[in-house]
Design a protein around this motif. Structure first.
Motif, mmCIF file in Angstrom:
data_model
loop_
_atom_site.group_PDB
_atom_site.id
_atom_site.type_symbol
_atom_site.label_atom_id
_atom_site.label_comp_id
_atom_site.label_asym_id
_atom_site.label_seq_id
_atom_site.Cartn_x
_atom_site.Cartn_y
_atom_site.Cartn_z
ATOM 1 N N UNK A 169 8.022 -14.519 7.831
ATOM 2 C CA UNK A 169 8.459 -14.501 6.463
ATOM 3 C C UNK A 169 9.292 -13.037 6.319
ATOM 4 N N UNK A 170 9.074 -12.013 7.370
ATOM 5 C CA UNK A 170 9.691 -10.668 7.321
ATOM 6 C C UNK A 170 10.942 -10.750 7.540
ATOM 7 N N UNK A 171 11.646 -9.838 6.983
ATOM 8 C CA UNK A 171 13.145 -9.471 6.858
ATOM 9 C C UNK A 171 13.378 -8.441 8.169
ATOM 10 N N UNK A 172 14.505 -8.359 8.558
ATOM 11 C CA UNK A 172 14.881 -7.419 9.473
ATOM 12 C C UNK A 172 14.219 -6.113 9.395
ATOM 13 N N UNK A 173 13.724 -5.464 8.355
ATOM 14 C CA UNK A 173 13.077 -4.248 7.968
ATOM 15 C C UNK A 173 11.758 -4.250 8.166
ATOM 16 N N UNK A 174 11.407 -5.535 8.255
ATOM 17 C CA UNK A 174 9.767 -5.521 8.521
ATOM 18 C C UNK A 174 9.114 -5.835 7.240
ATOM 19 N N UNK A 175 9.824 -6.202 6.129
ATOM 20 C CA UNK A 175 9.268 -6.472 4.748
ATOM 21 C C UNK A 175 9.361 -7.846 4.232
ATOM 22 N N UNK A 176 8.494 -8.356 3.424
ATOM 23 C CA UNK A 176 8.567 -9.573 2.918
ATOM 24 C C UNK A 176 8.766 -9.541 1.399
ATOM 25 N N UNK A 177 9.719 -9.933 0.861
ATOM 26 C CA UNK A 177 10.088 -10.050 -0.707
ATOM 27 C C UNK A 177 9.172 -10.949 -1.496
ATOM 28 N N UNK A 178 9.104 -10.787 -2.587
ATOM 29 C CA UNK A 178 8.102 -11.694 -3.361
ATOM 30 C C UNK A 178 8.797 -13.018 -3.624
ATOM 31 N N UNK A 179 10.167 -12.937 -3.573
ATOM 32 C CA UNK A 179 10.886 -14.370 -3.665
ATOM 33 C C UNK A 179 10.721 -15.094 -2.241
ATOM 34 N N UNK A 180 10.548 -14.412 -1.396
ATOM 35 C CA UNK A 180 10.276 -15.055 0.020
ATOM 36 C C UNK A 180 8.922 -15.694 0.134
ATOM 37 N N UNK A 181 7.947 -14.827 -0.569
ATOM 38 C CA UNK A 181 6.507 -15.422 -0.413
ATOM 39 C C UNK A 181 6.484 -16.450 -1.429
ATOM 40 N N UNK A 182 7.123 -16.400 -2.878
ATOM 41 C CA UNK A 182 6.960 -17.412 -3.603
ATOM 42 C C UNK A 182 7.468 -18.736 -3.060
ATOM 43 N N UNK A 202 0.770 -1.250 -0.034
ATOM 44 C CA UNK A 202 0.107 -0.125 -0.043
ATOM 45 C C UNK A 202 0.652 1.302 0.116
ATOM 46 N N UNK A 203 2.085 1.178 0.516
ATOM 47 C CA UNK A 203 3.052 2.510 0.450
ATOM 48 C C UNK A 203 4.048 2.479 -0.348
ATOM 49 N N UNK A 204 4.262 1.393 -1.037
ATOM 50 C CA UNK A 204 5.201 1.383 -1.982
ATOM 51 C C UNK A 204 6.569 0.784 -1.368
ATOM 52 N N UNK A 205 6.688 0.320 -0.305
ATOM 53 C CA UNK A 205 7.989 -0.169 0.455
ATOM 54 C C UNK A 205 7.861 -1.813 0.636
ATOM 55 N N UNK A 206 6.719 -2.406 -0.176
ATOM 56 C CA UNK A 206 6.977 -3.752 -0.036
ATOM 57 C C UNK A 206 5.944 -4.484 0.863
ATOM 58 N N UNK A 207 5.592 -5.749 0.717
ATOM 59 C CA UNK A 207 4.610 -6.146 1.532
ATOM 60 C C UNK A 207 5.174 -6.339 2.918
ATOM 61 N N UNK A 208 4.224 -6.123 4.011
ATOM 62 C CA UNK A 208 4.733 -6.180 5.304
ATOM 63 C C UNK A 208 3.739 -7.329 6.134
ATOM 64 N N UNK A 209 4.248 -7.757 7.253
ATOM 65 C CA UNK A 209 3.514 -8.647 8.024
ATOM 66 C C UNK A 209 2.014 -8.430 8.159
ATOM 67 N N UNK A 210 1.842 -6.974 8.372
ATOM 68 C CA UNK A 210 0.244 -6.818 8.316
ATOM 69 C C UNK A 210 -0.490 -7.112 7.259
ATOM 70 N N UNK A 211 0.216 -6.555 6.179
ATOM 71 C CA UNK A 211 -0.535 -6.901 4.528
ATOM 72 C C UNK A 211 -0.685 -8.286 4.345
ATOM 73 N N UNK A 212 0.333 -9.088 4.704
ATOM 74 C CA UNK A 212 0.421 -10.368 4.183
ATOM 75 C C UNK A 212 -0.694 -11.303 5.128
ATOM 76 N N UNK A 213 -0.605 -10.684 6.312
ATOM 77 C CA UNK A 213 -1.703 -11.411 6.973
ATOM 78 C C UNK A 213 -3.222 -11.143 6.571
ATOM 79 N N UNK A 214 -3.340 -10.096 6.088
ATOM 80 C CA UNK A 214 -4.693 -9.545 5.534
ATOM 81 C C UNK A 214 -4.743 -10.715 4.319
ATOM 82 N N UNK A 215 -3.866 -10.670 3.408
ATOM 83 C CA UNK A 215 -4.070 -11.556 2.151
ATOM 84 C C UNK A 215 -4.293 -13.026 2.744
ATOM 85 N N UNK A 216 -3.413 -13.795 3.597
ATOM 86 C CA UNK A 216 -3.858 -14.902 4.116
ATOM 87 C C UNK A 216 -5.047 -15.129 4.768
ATOM 88 N N UNK A 217 -5.510 -14.189 5.456
ATOM 89 C CA UNK A 217 -6.826 -14.337 6.027
ATOM 90 C C UNK A 217 -7.941 -14.549 5.012
#
Length: 170
Positions: free
Chosen positions: A144-157, A113-128
């Protein structure tokens, strides 16, 4: 894990795709998933991002049907999924990436939503909205989140491939 346990685990993954509970995976299940994601994030189906999600869902369906719909009836039964899709996806994870990536990339774009990548909060919404229990969705997304709190497309895949049968211990 013995063969019977593996098949039971893979069969349980079937419900992830059978969005309407019909006992079959078909094109409509992928469209239902696309609509659910778009509704969750308030993205119009006719927008560029909405169209990308639907195009990705269609590509994913076509890929799934191509590897699993052995009788050609335009739907994948539980048996076809267990004996066809899961085995083929486990044996060829690159093929899984090829058929899943367009949908997952489009979903990530919607969830970003903010152009910084998927986050645990947004990924939770998708999974739910795709049928994962809320507590489990939050737990998986956080892992799945990295140290910066983002989740890359490759990690999701990779995580999705593991869940769907490439790695039955996921």
């Amino acid at each position: 894990m013995d063969s019977a346990e593996y098949e039971r685990k893979i069969a349980s993954r079937f419900a992830t795709f059978d969005q309407d509970g019909s006992g079959y995976i078909d094109r409509e299940d992928f469209s239902t998933a696309a609509r659910a994601v778009l509704a969750e994030f308030g993205v119009a189906a006719r927008s560029d991002r909405g169209q990308a999600v639907f195009a990705g869902a269609e590509a994913f369906w076509q890929g799934m049907a191509g590897i699993a719909d052995v009788d050609g009836d335009q739907r994948v039964s539980r048996e076809e999924f267990v004996t066809g899709a899961a085995k083929r996806l486990r044996d060829n994870p690159e093929r899984f990436a090829e058929i899943a990536r367009p949908f997952l990339a489009a979903v990530v774009a919607v969830a970003d939503e903010d152009g910084t990548g998927a986050t645990p909060a947004t990924a939770t919404r998708v999974l739910r909205v795709l049928g994962t229990a809320p507590e489990l969705a939050a737990q998986v997304a956080a892992a799945l989140a990295d140290r910066d709190g983002h989740i890359s497309e490759d990690v999701i895949l990779r995580a999705f491939a593991s869940y769907c049968g490439v790695d039955p211990d996921a």
